[in-house]
Design a protein around this motif. Structure first.
Motif, PDB file in Angstrom:
ATOM      1  N   ASP A  61       0.723  -1.168  -0.098  1.00 27.01           N
ATOM      2  CA  ASP A  61      -0.123  -0.097  -0.016  1.00 27.01           C
ATOM      3  C   ASP A  61       0.854   1.232  -0.189  1.00 27.01           C
ATOM      4  OD1 ASP A  61      -2.607  -1.332   2.208  1.00 27.01           O
ATOM      5  OD2 ASP A  61      -2.380  -1.499   0.161  1.00 27.01           O
ATOM      6  N   SER A  62       1.915   1.338   0.547  1.00 31.54           N
ATOM      7  CA  SER A  62       2.914   2.407   0.832  1.00 31.54           C
ATOM      8  C   SER A  62       3.668   2.886  -0.551  1.00 31.54           C
ATOM      9  CB  SER A  62       3.878   2.218   1.853  1.00 31.54           C
ATOM     10  OG  SER A  62       4.608   1.100   1.254  1.00 31.54           O
ATOM     11  N   LYS A  64       1.797   2.134  -3.823  1.00 36.70           N
ATOM     12  CA  LYS A  64       0.833   1.732  -4.841  1.00 36.70           C
ATOM     13  C   LYS A  64       0.667   3.056  -5.513  1.00 36.70           C
ATOM     14  CE  LYS A  64      -2.088  -1.830  -3.501  1.00 36.70           C
ATOM     15  NZ  LYS A  64      -3.432  -2.293  -2.920  1.00 36.70           N
TER      16      LYS A  64
END
Length: 126
Positions: A61-62, A64
């Motif tokens: 997620d960090s 994306k």
């Protein structure tokens, strides 16, 4: 068995871009799940991105929307294009490969990868 050698690390200012490359030996490269991981001192190694033998990608997620993983099976290479870099992206980046899962990439856990490069440092300044 596969041997991995990373290149392309260095220093960049926040907001800039870097591309990491990984050269793989061996004639079964196209059948491997490939991934990029990173690690800072005192912290566990974390998964950044993976790409399976069919080209399907997954991202932490960090990263994306900022990072892009790609592979060239004809050249036995793996790239990580890093855009909009942040100081928190500073780490040693590792290329990893595994063949135990039939070319799929089951998770970001380092334990699911058998082969590792030596790492390349990426430093992002604010």
């Amino acid at each position: 068995q596969v041997q991995l050698v990373e290149s392309g690390g260095g220093s960049e200012q926040a907001g800039g871009s870097l591309t990491l490359s990984c050269a793989a030996s061996g004639n079964m490269y196209r059948e491997y799940c490939m991934g990029w991981f990173r690690q800072v001192p005192g912290k566990e190694r974390e998964g950044v991105a993976t790409i399976d033998s069919d080209g399907r990608t997954s991202y932490a997620d960090s990263v994306k929307g900022r990072f892009a993983i790609s592979r060239d099976n004809a050249k036995n290479t793996l790239d990580l294009r890093m855009n909009s870099l942040k100081p928190e992206d500073t780490a040693v980046y590792y290329c990893a490969a595994d063949h135990r899962w039939g070319g799929s990439c089951p998770s970001f856990r380092p334990s699911t990868f058998d082969y590792w490069g030596q790492g390349t440092q990426v430093t992002v300044s604010s």
